[in-house]
Design a protein around this motif. Sequence first.
Motif, PDB file in Angstrom:
ATOM      1  N   ARG A  41       1.242  -1.227   0.178  1.00  0.00           N
ATOM      2  CA  ARG A  41       0.097  -0.147   0.050  1.00  0.00           C
ATOM      3  C   ARG A  41       0.849   1.038  -0.509  1.00  0.00           C
ATOM      4  NH1 ARG A  41      -5.220   0.333   1.387  1.00  0.00           N
ATOM      5  NH2 ARG A  41      -5.174  -1.559   1.901  1.00  0.00           N
ATOM      6  N   PHE A  42       0.792   1.993  -1.027  1.00  0.00           N
ATOM      7  CA  PHE A  42       1.624   3.379  -0.598  1.00  0.00           C
ATOM      8  C   PHE A  42       0.647   4.925  -1.370  1.00  0.00           C
ATOM      9  CE2 PHE A  42       1.055   2.084  -5.280  1.00  0.00           C
ATOM     10  CZ  PHE A  42       1.004   2.642  -5.771  1.00  0.00           C
ATOM     11  N   LYS A  43       0.866   6.360  -0.200  1.00  0.00           N
ATOM     12  CA  LYS A  43       0.426   7.339  -0.938  1.00  0.00           C
ATOM     13  C   LYS A  43       0.930   7.395  -2.003  1.00  0.00           C
ATOM     14  CE  LYS A  43       0.730  11.506   1.094  1.00  0.00           C
ATOM     15  NZ  LYS A  43       1.574  12.798   1.974  1.00  0.00           N
ATOM     16  N   VAL A  44       0.052   7.802  -2.952  1.00  0.00           N
ATOM     17  CA  VAL A  44       0.360   8.445  -3.798  1.00  0.00           C
ATOM     18  C   VAL A  44       0.733   9.877  -3.762  1.00  0.00           C
ATOM     19  CG1 VAL A  44      -1.461   8.800  -6.481  1.00  0.00           C
ATOM     20  CG2 VAL A  44      -1.532   7.044  -4.915  1.00  0.00           C
ATOM     21  N   LEU A  45       1.765  10.350  -4.678  1.00  0.00           N
ATOM     22  CA  LEU A  45       2.244  11.729  -4.453  1.00  0.00           C
ATOM     23  C   LEU A  45       1.927  11.985  -5.856  1.00  0.00           C
ATOM     24  CD1 LEU A  45       5.886  10.239  -3.242  1.00  0.00           C
ATOM     25  CD2 LEU A  45       3.481  12.009  -1.772  1.00  0.00           C
ATOM     26  N   TYR A  46       2.682  11.610  -7.132  1.00  0.00           N
ATOM     27  CA  TYR A  46       2.279  12.247  -8.583  1.00  0.00           C
ATOM     28  C   TYR A  46       1.929  10.885  -9.814  1.00  0.00           C
ATOM     29  CZ  TYR A  46       5.276  15.892  -7.266  1.00  0.00           C
ATOM     30  OH  TYR A  46       6.237  16.835  -6.372  1.00  0.00           O
ATOM     31  N   CYS A  47       0.703  11.137 -10.168  1.00  0.00           N
ATOM     32  CA  CYS A  47       0.478  10.846 -11.569  1.00  0.00           C
ATOM     33  C   CYS A  47       0.327  11.386 -12.918  1.00  0.00           C
ATOM     34  CB  CYS A  47      -1.308  10.052 -11.090  1.00  0.00           C
ATOM     35  SG  CYS A  47      -2.419   9.250 -12.005  1.00  0.00           S
ATOM     36  N   GLY A  48       0.832  10.774 -13.880  1.00  0.00           N
ATOM     37  CA  GLY A  48       0.801  10.990 -15.096  1.00  0.00           C
ATOM     38  C   GLY A  48      -0.778  10.750 -16.235  1.00  0.00           C
ATOM     39  N   ILE A  49      -0.763  11.416 -16.544  1.00  0.00           N
ATOM     40  CA  ILE A  49      -1.980  12.135 -17.246  1.00  0.00           C
ATOM     41  C   ILE A  49      -2.022  11.669 -18.313  1.00  0.00           C
ATOM     42  CG2 ILE A  49      -4.200  13.226 -18.207  1.00  0.00           C
ATOM     43  CD1 ILE A  49      -3.864  15.439 -16.057  1.00  0.00           C
ATOM     44  N   CYS A  50      -2.537  10.059 -19.618  1.00  0.00           N
ATOM     45  CA  CYS A  50      -2.287   9.723 -20.491  1.00  0.00           C
ATOM     46  C   CYS A  50      -2.774   9.795 -21.738  1.00  0.00           C
ATOM     47  CB  CYS A  50      -1.825   7.796 -19.959  1.00  0.00           C
ATOM     48  SG  CYS A  50      -1.539   7.519 -21.347  1.00  0.00           S
ATOM     49  N   HIS A  51      -2.873  10.153 -22.783  1.00  0.00           N
ATOM     50  CA  HIS A  51      -3.917   9.753 -23.060  1.00  0.00           C
ATOM     51  C   HIS A  51      -5.118   8.829 -23.663  1.00  0.00           C
ATOM     52  CE1 HIS A  51      -6.281  11.254 -26.933  1.00  0.00           C
ATOM     53  NE2 HIS A  51      -5.201  12.733 -26.896  1.00  0.00           N
ATOM     54  N   SER A  52      -4.868   7.780 -23.372  1.00  0.00           N
ATOM     55  CA  SER A  52      -5.509   6.890 -23.148  1.00  0.00           C
ATOM     56  C   SER A  52      -7.264   7.033 -21.832  1.00  0.00           C
ATOM     57  CB  SER A  52      -4.841   5.527 -22.903  1.00  0.00           C
ATOM     58  OG  SER A  52      -4.094   5.243 -21.718  1.00  0.00           O
ATOM     59  N   ASP A  53      -5.979   7.658 -20.744  1.00  0.00           N
ATOM     60  CA  ASP A  53      -6.945   7.807 -19.484  1.00  0.00           C
ATOM     61  C   ASP A  53      -8.077   9.175 -20.453  1.00  0.00           C
ATOM     62  OD1 ASP A  53      -5.189   6.969 -18.302  1.00  0.00           O
ATOM     63  OD2 ASP A  53      -4.305   8.825 -16.767  1.00  0.00           O
ATOM     64  N   LEU A  54      -8.121   9.522 -21.427  1.00  0.00           N
ATOM     65  CA  LEU A  54      -8.864  10.897 -22.449  1.00  0.00           C
ATOM     66  C   LEU A  54     -10.108   9.963 -23.037  1.00  0.00           C
ATOM     67  CD1 LEU A  54      -9.787  13.218 -23.104  1.00  0.00           C
ATOM     68  CD2 LEU A  54      -8.742  13.719 -24.536  1.00  0.00           C
ATOM     69  N   HIS A  55      -9.600   8.519 -23.646  1.00  0.00           N
ATOM     70  CA  HIS A  55     -10.260   7.465 -24.264  1.00  0.00           C
ATOM     71  C   HIS A  55     -10.822   6.927 -23.063  1.00  0.00           C
ATOM     72  CE1 HIS A  55      -8.043   8.458 -28.037  1.00  0.00           C
ATOM     73  NE2 HIS A  55      -7.015   7.973 -27.713  1.00  0.00           N
ATOM     74  N   PHE A  56     -10.952   6.840 -22.245  1.00  0.00           N
ATOM     75  CA  PHE A  56     -11.731   6.003 -21.284  1.00  0.00           C
ATOM     76  C   PHE A  56     -12.395   6.532 -21.003  1.00  0.00           C
ATOM     77  CE2 PHE A  56     -11.920   2.305 -18.447  1.00  0.00           C
ATOM     78  CZ  PHE A  56     -11.534   1.282 -18.915  1.00  0.00           C
ATOM     79  N   VAL A  57     -12.478   8.596 -20.811  1.00  0.00           N
ATOM     80  CA  VAL A  57     -13.606   8.219 -19.275  1.00  0.00           C
ATOM     81  C   VAL A  57     -14.209   8.682 -20.576  1.00  0.00           C
ATOM     82  CG1 VAL A  57     -11.482   9.359 -17.640  1.00  0.00           C
ATOM     83  CG2 VAL A  57     -12.306  10.691 -19.678  1.00  0.00           C
ATOM     84  N   LYS A  58     -14.362   8.803 -21.354  1.00  0.00           N
ATOM     85  CA  LYS A  58     -15.297   9.565 -22.274  1.00  0.00           C
ATOM     86  C   LYS A  58     -15.840   8.220 -22.921  1.00  0.00           C
ATOM     87  CE  LYS A  58     -13.483  14.277 -23.284  1.00  0.00           C
ATOM     88  NZ  LYS A  58     -14.438  14.459 -23.803  1.00  0.00           N
ATOM     89  N   ASN A  59     -15.307   6.882 -22.289  1.00  0.00           N
ATOM     90  CA  ASN A  59     -16.099   5.679 -22.916  1.00  0.00           C
ATOM     91  C   ASN A  59     -15.902   5.167 -24.519  1.00  0.00           C
ATOM     92  OD1 ASN A  59     -17.061   3.015 -22.975  1.00  0.00           O
ATOM     93  ND2 ASN A  59     -18.626   4.022 -23.204  1.00  0.00           N
ATOM     94  N   SER A 139      -5.540   9.514  -7.014  1.00  0.00           N
ATOM     95  CA  SER A 139      -6.458   9.132  -6.073  1.00  0.00           C
ATOM     96  C   SER A 139      -5.047   8.946  -4.975  1.00  0.00           C
ATOM     97  CB  SER A 139      -7.265   7.629  -5.644  1.00  0.00           C
ATOM     98  OG  SER A 139      -6.239   6.521  -6.467  1.00  0.00           O
ATOM     99  N   ASP A 140      -5.683   9.473  -3.410  1.00  0.00           N
ATOM    100  CA  ASP A 140      -4.657   9.714  -2.630  1.00  0.00           C
ATOM    101  C   ASP A 140      -4.028   8.197  -2.756  1.00  0.00           C
ATOM    102  OD1 ASP A 140      -6.991   8.614  -1.678  1.00  0.00           O
ATOM    103  OD2 ASP A 140      -7.014   9.065   0.250  1.00  0.00           O
ATOM    104  N   HIS A 141      -4.407   7.883  -2.754  1.00  0.00           N
ATOM    105  CA  HIS A 141      -3.343   6.054  -2.086  1.00  0.00           C
ATOM    106  C   HIS A 141      -4.181   5.046  -2.465  1.00  0.00           C
ATOM    107  CE1 HIS A 141      -7.049   4.449   0.016  1.00  0.00           C
ATOM    108  NE2 HIS A 141      -6.133   3.724   0.742  1.00  0.00           N
ATOM    109  N   MET A 142      -2.807   3.627  -3.202  1.00  0.00           N
ATOM    110  CA  MET A 142      -3.132   2.941  -4.087  1.00  0.00           C
ATOM    111  C   MET A 142      -2.366   1.351  -3.384  1.00  0.00           C
ATOM    112  SD  MET A 142      -4.152   2.624  -7.155  1.00  0.00           S
ATOM    113  CE  MET A 142      -3.046   1.498  -8.528  1.00  0.00           C
ATOM    114  N   VAL A 143      -3.347   0.261  -3.566  1.00  0.00           N
ATOM    115  CA  VAL A 143      -2.768  -1.196  -3.640  1.00  0.00           C
ATOM    116  C   VAL A 143      -2.409  -1.806  -4.150  1.00  0.00           C
ATOM    117  CG1 VAL A 143      -5.175  -1.838  -2.591  1.00  0.00           C
ATOM    118  CG2 VAL A 143      -2.896  -3.288  -1.159  1.00  0.00           C
ATOM    119  N   SER A 144      -1.446  -3.038  -4.657  1.00  0.00           N
ATOM    120  CA  SER A 144      -1.480  -4.087  -5.208  1.00  0.00           C
ATOM    121  C   SER A 144      -0.261  -4.593  -5.016  1.00  0.00           C
ATOM    122  CB  SER A 144      -0.402  -3.159  -6.392  1.00  0.00           C
ATOM    123  OG  SER A 144       0.135  -4.187  -7.497  1.00  0.00           O
ATOM    124  N   ASP A 145      -0.551  -5.952  -5.141  1.00  0.00           N
ATOM    125  CA  ASP A 145       0.453  -7.095  -5.400  1.00  0.00           C
ATOM    126  C   ASP A 145       1.723  -6.658  -5.575  1.00  0.00           C
ATOM    127  OD1 ASP A 145       1.705  -9.662  -6.160  1.00  0.00           O
ATOM    128  OD2 ASP A 145      -0.033 -10.635  -5.388  1.00  0.00           O
TER     129      ASP A 145
END
Length: 360
Positions: A41-59, A139-145
């Motif tokens: 589990r980690f606190k998110v400090l930075y997150c990039g915006i990818c062009h695929s984010d734009l495609h995805f949020v608009k379905n 988001s404020d934090h993540m959890v991952s294997d």
Amino acid sequence: MVILPESEHPIKAYGYAARDPSGSLSPLTFSRRATGEKDVRFKVLYCGICHSDLHFVKNEWGVTKYPVTPGHEIVGVVTEVGSKVEKFKIGDKVGVGCMVGSCRSCRSCDSNYEQDCSKQIGTYGFPNFDGTQTYGGYSDHMVSDEHFVLRWPENLPLDSGAPLLCAGITTYSPLRYFGLDKPGIKVGVVGLGGLGHVAVKMAKAFGAEVTVFSTTPAKEQEAIEGLKADHFINSKDVQKMQAARGTLDGIIDTVSGNHPIAPLLNALTPRGKLVLVGAPEKPLEIAAFSLIMGRKTVAGSNIGGIKETQEMLDFAAEHGITADIEVIPIDYVNTAMERLLKSDVRYRFVIDVANSIKAE
């Protein structure tokens, strides 16, 4: 009975999410799973915006389930580890890219190509093994294997390094796989955007002679003086494209807009390789003889496995490779998406999550 995002799991989380195909993002309270024995589990400090984010949020790809919290270029600091975690400890700097799960037992996974696993779990907007949806790095934090968590090199900046978790591996992997990673190799890069500018940096670090193709003449100075590319060709200039025939060992095509492929094939030497990492909407039109004559190859590439992504981060740190970024607060994200749609960024937006996200 409908289970709301905030009650699926025991750990409360906060982020920004799109709720419909308008793609407009607004604050969302949701939840993440408790830390499992192999989880980080980690606190998110930075997150990039990818062009695929734009495609995805608009379905635009027809697979989005709302609400969706995007973000797969995520860096942060570890706050908790499971009892069987071996690679990380509290306080470590880490990254998570485009995947948070796979079957771990198929031929692709066994070969360190988790990105090709038919059961791959995307970092956001995909069903996890327990049936709940994954939420990304806005988001404020993540959890991952821990298998899908990357060790962050000490001398790699967190903010400008974040986009490498997508743009970096997307360009590094095909250069390596297709043998375009050796000194003296002549490599073309089509498009000088979020992917293209990183592709130039990667290819130059391998010692390649790099030619940038762009339809925007104004980018020549940035390509040559800023990114140290060796040549620049306006791909609308028929004479210059003609002069480039048979000169390149390989081309990394980063453009997602529809564009002609034949002139790029003509620029390849015999046995040259054109590798697509962008995804144009329309099918490609390729004349058979443009491939047959010279035994040329048209190929595709999509990110890389976890082992290779770690290798890429270490390579980037060694050679001082980062993305050119504009850091923004999370409440600017909708404006950033509008600007991204107009290619009004040089070359990646990165969200300063830790200093701007606030629980509602």
